[in-house]
Scaffold this motif. Structure first.
Motif, mmCIF file in Angstrom:
data_model
loop_
_atom_site.group_PDB
_atom_site.id
_atom_site.type_symbol
_atom_site.label_atom_id
_atom_site.label_comp_id
_atom_site.label_asym_id
_atom_site.label_seq_id
_atom_site.Cartn_x
_atom_site.Cartn_y
_atom_site.Cartn_z
ATOM 1 N N PRO A 233 -1.559 -6.431 -9.574
ATOM 2 C CA PRO A 233 -2.658 -5.464 -9.445
ATOM 3 C C PRO A 233 -2.348 -4.444 -8.344
ATOM 4 O O PRO A 233 -1.742 -4.777 -7.330
ATOM 5 N N ARG A 234 -2.762 -3.230 -8.556
ATOM 6 C CA ARG A 234 -2.516 -2.178 -7.558
ATOM 7 C C ARG A 234 -3.513 -2.308 -6.409
ATOM 8 O O ARG A 234 -4.697 -2.543 -6.627
ATOM 9 N N PRO A 235 -3.038 -2.152 -5.183
ATOM 10 C CA PRO A 235 -3.924 -2.316 -4.021
ATOM 11 C C PRO A 235 -4.752 -1.065 -3.772
ATOM 12 O O PRO A 235 -4.455 0.028 -4.287
ATOM 13 N N GLU A 236 -5.789 -1.207 -2.983
ATOM 14 C CA GLU A 236 -6.549 -0.058 -2.514
ATOM 15 C C GLU A 236 -5.704 0.660 -1.467
ATOM 16 O O GLU A 236 -5.186 0.041 -0.546
ATOM 17 N N ILE A 237 -5.561 1.949 -1.613
ATOM 18 C CA ILE A 237 -4.750 2.699 -0.642
ATOM 19 C C ILE A 237 -5.662 3.454 0.326
ATOM 20 O O ILE A 237 -6.798 3.797 -0.015
ATOM 21 N N PRO A 238 -5.183 3.686 1.557
ATOM 22 C CA PRO A 238 -6.028 4.358 2.560
ATOM 23 C C PRO A 238 -6.501 5.738 2.123
ATOM 24 O O PRO A 238 -5.712 6.531 1.577
ATOM 25 N N ARG A 239 -7.784 6.012 2.316
ATOM 26 C CA ARG A 239 -8.373 7.305 1.957
ATOM 27 C C ARG A 239 -8.844 8.084 3.169
ATOM 28 O O ARG A 239 -9.071 9.298 3.101
ATOM 29 N N LYS A 240 -8.999 7.412 4.314
ATOM 30 C CA LYS A 240 -9.530 8.090 5.507
ATOM 31 C C LYS A 240 -8.582 7.894 6.679
ATOM 32 O O LYS A 240 -7.947 6.876 6.806
ATOM 33 N N ALA B 168 5.590 14.794 -1.520
ATOM 34 C CA ALA B 168 5.136 16.099 -1.028
ATOM 35 C C ALA B 168 3.918 16.592 -1.792
ATOM 36 O O ALA B 168 3.010 17.196 -1.227
ATOM 37 N N SER B 169 3.874 16.320 -3.095
ATOM 38 C CA SER B 169 2.764 16.797 -3.925
ATOM 39 C C SER B 169 1.529 15.921 -3.816
ATOM 40 O O SER B 169 0.437 16.329 -4.218
ATOM 41 N N GLY B 170 1.687 14.712 -3.295
ATOM 42 C CA GLY B 170 0.569 13.780 -3.252
ATOM 43 C C GLY B 170 0.234 13.207 -4.615
ATOM 44 O O GLY B 170 -0.846 12.636 -4.807
ATOM 45 N N GLN B 171 1.162 13.341 -5.561
ATOM 46 C CA GLN B 171 0.906 12.885 -6.926
ATOM 47 C C GLN B 171 1.899 11.811 -7.395
ATOM 48 O O GLN B 171 1.707 11.230 -8.468
ATOM 49 N N ILE B 172 2.938 11.559 -6.619
ATOM 50 C CA ILE B 172 3.991 10.639 -7.054
ATOM 51 C C ILE B 172 4.151 9.515 -6.032
ATOM 52 O O ILE B 172 4.323 9.776 -4.842
ATOM 53 N N SER B 173 4.071 8.297 -6.494
ATOM 54 C CA SER B 173 4.314 7.139 -5.626
ATOM 55 C C SER B 173 5.598 6.450 -6.067
ATOM 56 O O SER B 173 6.174 6.782 -7.106
ATOM 57 N N CYS B 174 6.036 5.479 -5.294
ATOM 58 C CA CYS B 174 7.197 4.671 -5.698
ATOM 59 C C CYS B 174 6.936 4.023 -7.056
ATOM 60 O O CYS B 174 7.842 3.879 -7.881
ATOM 61 N N SER B 175 5.659 3.654 -7.277
ATOM 62 C CA SER B 175 5.303 2.968 -8.526
ATOM 63 C C SER B 175 5.292 3.897 -9.729
ATOM 64 O O SER B 175 5.171 3.430 -10.863
ATOM 65 N N LYS C 227 0.835 -1.203 0.000
ATOM 66 C CA LYS C 227 0.000 0.000 0.000
ATOM 67 C C LYS C 227 0.873 1.257 0.000
ATOM 68 O O LYS C 227 0.608 2.221 -0.732
ATOM 69 N N LEU C 228 1.923 1.251 0.815
ATOM 70 C CA LEU C 228 2.825 2.403 0.864
ATOM 71 C C LEU C 228 3.513 2.606 -0.486
ATOM 72 O O LEU C 228 3.677 3.743 -0.949
ATOM 73 N N PHE C 229 3.899 1.522 -1.125
ATOM 74 C CA PHE C 229 4.623 1.590 -2.395
ATOM 75 C C PHE C 229 3.782 2.263 -3.484
ATOM 76 O O PHE C 229 4.299 3.034 -4.289
ATOM 77 N N PHE C 230 2.490 1.972 -3.493
ATOM 78 C CA PHE C 230 1.606 2.505 -4.534
ATOM 79 C C PHE C 230 0.894 3.791 -4.116
ATOM 80 O O PHE C 230 0.090 4.325 -4.881
ATOM 81 N N ASP C 231 1.174 4.292 -2.927
ATOM 82 C CA ASP C 231 0.442 5.446 -2.396
ATOM 83 C C ASP C 231 1.184 6.756 -2.704
ATOM 84 O O ASP C 231 2.306 6.971 -2.231
#
Length: 378
Positions: A371-378, A91-98, A82-86
């Protein structure tokens, strides 16, 4: 067209066809004669041509990861995924490790160099994550000794994810689901960067190459490779000198070499490992990449400037020694890079080059996509 012109065209065409046939005949090889030497257990294969002082190991097959799906369900692996794909890790909230290590692009990005925060370009090619858990050092220059320490680089770099590590834990703690996941794994809701790095590295260590046709040959399936591919492997092990640096299970010596692509005092200059060690002998040295899953990880080299296997083989074929300094130049400039002594002219003909490329393509076997996992939204 006059009849005489037609005869001239036919004559020229006939000469061209004759020349082509002559060229093919000149490079015609009996692949089978060599291939038969490898259609037996690997311990009976012809010995490779290795320079003295090279502590090489024989090819070794990778095995099917039969526990792969069970491993992906382990709590720490799931958290790391989840962290890898989040993109919240940037800082921008737009770039993940993936963003740079896409599972559908050979765990790379298929670009010459990485593209990160504010669309800033990096200087080096993104390395694939295949078998990253078995590497001895990290980055092209080997500056990180462990995977956990390597993670600080891309997360904090201003031209990559641009996130201050000390702020990341607080950012993730704001999400209830992350607090729950960290508590499930580490028995406390407290989130630290060390735990983030540990979870990320645990997940990445599950990214492994699956068996290729080369592995099937090593395991006894002597029809897995064509005779031409086996002939290319023989050249790889002998005349082409590849096995001086590319050997063992992952076809790498895990060491550093200057192969002549430093671009010293030119547009693409990169001093490589010297920037870490400050040792003039390390100018232009970069980590020997693994050749596993080579077909999925283009473009290649530390600067990503090569995307054609024939071109790369021809590059090595040249010997790369023509750009070495004269003794006087080296005396006046101790940092003037010298191409590794292992790189020498190979005198390969076109048929041999083509056979080597055919073999290199047989080392790729990892077809599955994650497949990409669901990442935390809340």
């Amino acid at each position: 067209m006059k009849f005489s012109d037609i005869k001239l065209v036919l004559l020229i065409g006939g000469v061209s066809l004759f020349c082509m046939q002559h060229t093919l005949q000149k490079y015609r090889v009996d692949y089978g004669e060599v291939a038969e030497q490898y259609k037996r257990p690997i311990k009976y294969w012809p010995s490779p041509s290795i320079d003295s002082m090279i502590n090489w190991t024989e090819f070794e097959a990778v095995e099917w990861d039969s526990n792969y799906y069970e491993t992906q369900e382990l709590p720490e692996v799931m958290l790391g995924k989840k962290l890898f794909f989040d993109p919240k890790l940037s800082a921008s909230g737009q770039i993940s490790c993936s963003s740079c290590h896409n599972p559908e692009l050979g765990w790379g990005d298929r670009q010459e160099v990485a593209l990160g925060h504010d669309h800033l370009q990096g200087k080096r090619n993104t390395q694939s994550l295949y078998n990253i858990g078995d590497r001895k050092s990290y980055f092209w220059d080997g500056r990180a000794p462990t995977l956990e320490k390597q993670l600080v680089g891309p997360i904090s770099a201003h031209n990559e994810m641009n996130m201050k590590p000390e702020k990341l834990a607080k950012k993730l703690y704001a999400y209830q689901e992350y607090r729950r996941l960290f508590k499930e794994v580490y028995k406390t809701e407290r989130i630290t960067f060390d735990k983030i790095a540990r979870a990320l590295s645990t997940f990445q260590k599950t990214i492994k190459s699956q068996p290729s046709r080369l592995d099937k040959l090593i395991k006894g399936d002597y029809k897995a490779l064509s005779d031409k591919e086996i002939y290319g492997m023989h050249l790889f092990r002998t005349k082409a000198r590849c096995m001086n640096c590319h050997y063992g299970k992952y076809l790498t010596d895990e060491s550093f070499h200057n192969i002549g692509l430093t671009y010293y005092k030119r547009e693409y200059e990169d001093l490589g490992r010297y920037l870490i060690t400050k040792n003039p002998d390390d100018v232009g040295k970069f980590k020997t990449p693994s050749l596993r899953d080579l077909e999925y990880t283009a473009p290649w080299m530390h600067n990503g400037l090569m995307d054609d296997m024939h071109g790369i083989v021809n590059l090595y074929n040249s010997g790369m020694q023509m750009i070495n300094p004269t003794p006087e130049e080296k005396k006046n400039d101790p940092n003037f890079p010298i191409t590794d002594h292992l790189i020498k002219p190979l005198h390969l003909n076109e048929a041999e080059t083509d056979a080597i490329v055919s073999f290199l393509k047989s080392i790729s076997g990892s077809y599955y996509k994650m497949p990409r996992p669901e990442i935390p939204r809340k």
